[in-house]
Design a protein around this motif. Structure first.
Motif, mmCIF file in Angstrom:
data_model
loop_
_atom_site.group_PDB
_atom_site.id
_atom_site.type_symbol
_atom_site.label_atom_id
_atom_site.label_comp_id
_atom_site.label_asym_id
_atom_site.label_seq_id
_atom_site.Cartn_x
_atom_site.Cartn_y
_atom_site.Cartn_z
ATOM 1 N N MET A 49 0.824 -1.202 0.000
ATOM 2 C CA MET A 49 0.000 0.000 0.000
ATOM 3 C C MET A 49 0.861 1.256 0.000
ATOM 4 S SD MET A 49 -3.061 -1.130 -0.189
ATOM 5 C CE MET A 49 -2.308 -2.393 -1.225
ATOM 6 N N HIS A 50 1.971 1.213 0.737
ATOM 7 C CA HIS A 50 2.894 2.340 0.777
ATOM 8 C C HIS A 50 3.490 2.590 -0.603
ATOM 9 C CE1 HIS A 50 6.551 4.578 2.007
ATOM 10 N NE2 HIS A 50 5.777 5.014 2.974
ATOM 11 N N CYS A 51 3.819 1.503 -1.293
ATOM 12 C CA CYS A 51 4.382 1.595 -2.644
ATOM 13 C C CYS A 51 3.342 2.079 -3.639
ATOM 14 C CB CYS A 51 4.932 0.229 -3.057
ATOM 15 S SG CYS A 51 5.069 -0.016 -4.841
ATOM 16 N N VAL A 52 2.193 1.433 -3.633
ATOM 17 C CA VAL A 52 1.154 1.719 -4.619
ATOM 18 C C VAL A 52 0.631 3.151 -4.485
ATOM 19 C CG1 VAL A 52 -1.206 1.134 -5.333
ATOM 20 C CG2 VAL A 52 0.472 -0.681 -4.919
ATOM 21 N N ALA A 53 0.496 3.640 -3.262
ATOM 22 C CA ALA A 53 -0.025 4.988 -3.055
ATOM 23 C C ALA A 53 0.789 6.020 -3.818
ATOM 24 C CB ALA A 53 -0.041 5.318 -1.564
ATOM 25 N N GLY A 54 2.119 5.972 -3.664
ATOM 26 C CA GLY A 54 2.975 6.939 -4.336
ATOM 27 C C GLY A 54 3.146 6.669 -5.813
ATOM 28 N N ASP A 55 3.405 5.408 -6.159
ATOM 29 C CA ASP A 55 3.641 5.057 -7.567
ATOM 30 C C ASP A 55 2.414 5.348 -8.422
ATOM 31 O OD1 ASP A 55 6.035 4.213 -6.603
ATOM 32 O OD2 ASP A 55 5.667 2.074 -6.868
ATOM 33 N N ALA A 56 1.250 4.936 -7.926
ATOM 34 C CA ALA A 56 0.028 5.132 -8.703
ATOM 35 C C ALA A 56 -0.302 6.608 -8.861
ATOM 36 C CB ALA A 56 -1.141 4.410 -8.035
ATOM 37 N N LEU A 57 0.032 7.412 -7.843
ATOM 38 C CA LEU A 57 -0.215 8.850 -7.945
ATOM 39 C C LEU A 57 0.577 9.433 -9.108
ATOM 40 C CD1 LEU A 57 -1.605 11.288 -6.639
ATOM 41 C CD2 LEU A 57 0.428 11.578 -5.209
ATOM 42 N N GLY A 58 1.854 9.046 -9.211
ATOM 43 C CA GLY A 58 2.672 9.519 -10.322
ATOM 44 C C GLY A 58 2.199 8.995 -11.663
#
Length: 216
Positions: A49-58
């Motif tokens: 979730m920590h990864c996806v939150a930032g990556d998906a935002l970009g």
């Protein structure tokens, strides 16, 4: 940062995000968070979730701009990957870990690079083909189309599932933080949390053994 991450995950995944939060992160009673998130699958969910939150935002931001500029699909994916990587690497990995561990920006920049690279790469292996498939069959060419956001949501979900195993592996090896309180995760990875839970269980075993010895 995890509070921000869970807000973003809920925006991306809707009720699935809320369900994941309650199942893997929200403590049932005050003071039980460390024990509640101790299982490895919950720590791995936190890492994803920590990864996806930032990556998906970009990725979503870049995809929105790419559709507006009418970039070819291949160019769009390159831009989205770079944007997702920079967002996840700098703002959701390096800066939070620097503050949590009390280290320098340069140190955490190096430490987070490989973990972010692996996590994002596996995520886009699931996400990009899903995006391309639905955009083609639904003929979605603009972020103004509501189906664009449905495609983003479905793709993020698939990407999260695909990147889960590699995140589990990295948390297990101490390469990434799992789910946990900051006072437990300050030393990196999931080792501190396992040690705390193991110590608690050991203390209970010692207490039981002590009682039995007195009875005999």
């Amino acid at each position: 940062m995890m509070k921000i991450a869970w807000i973003l995950i809920t925006l991306y995944l809707g009720f699935i995000g809320i369900w994941l939060y309650h199942r893997s992160c929200r403590e049932p009673e005050p003071g039980t968070h460390d024990a509640f998130v101790a299982p490895m699958w919950k720590q791995s969910v936190g890492s994803v979730m920590h990864c996806v939150a930032g990556d998906a935002l970009g990725i979503v931001a870049a995809s929105t701009v790419a559709t507006w500029l009418r970039l070819p699909e291949s160019q769009s994916m390159v831009v989205e990957y770079i944007a997702g990587f920079l967002m996840g690497w700098l703002f959701f990995q390096t800066i939070p870990m620097m503050k949590m561990n009390g280290t320098t920006f340069k140190h955490e920049l190096k430490t987070a690079f490989f973990a972010e690279f692996l996590s994002l790469t596996f995520m886009v292996i699931g996400m990009f083909p899903t995006m391309a498939y639905f955009m083609r069959i639904w003929h979605v060419m603009s972020a103004v189309d509501l189906r664009f956001w449905l495609i983003m949501s479905i793709s993020i979900l698939i990407g999260s599932i695909v990147t889960y195993p590699i995140n589990w592996w990295m948390v297990r090896r101490g390469m990434k933080h799992g789910m946990g309180s900051s006072h437990v995760l300050g030393h990196g990875g999931n080792h501190g949390l396992h040690q705390e839970v193991h110590t608690s269980e050991h203390d209970k075993d010692v207490a039981v053994h002590h009682k039995l010895s007195h009875k005999h």
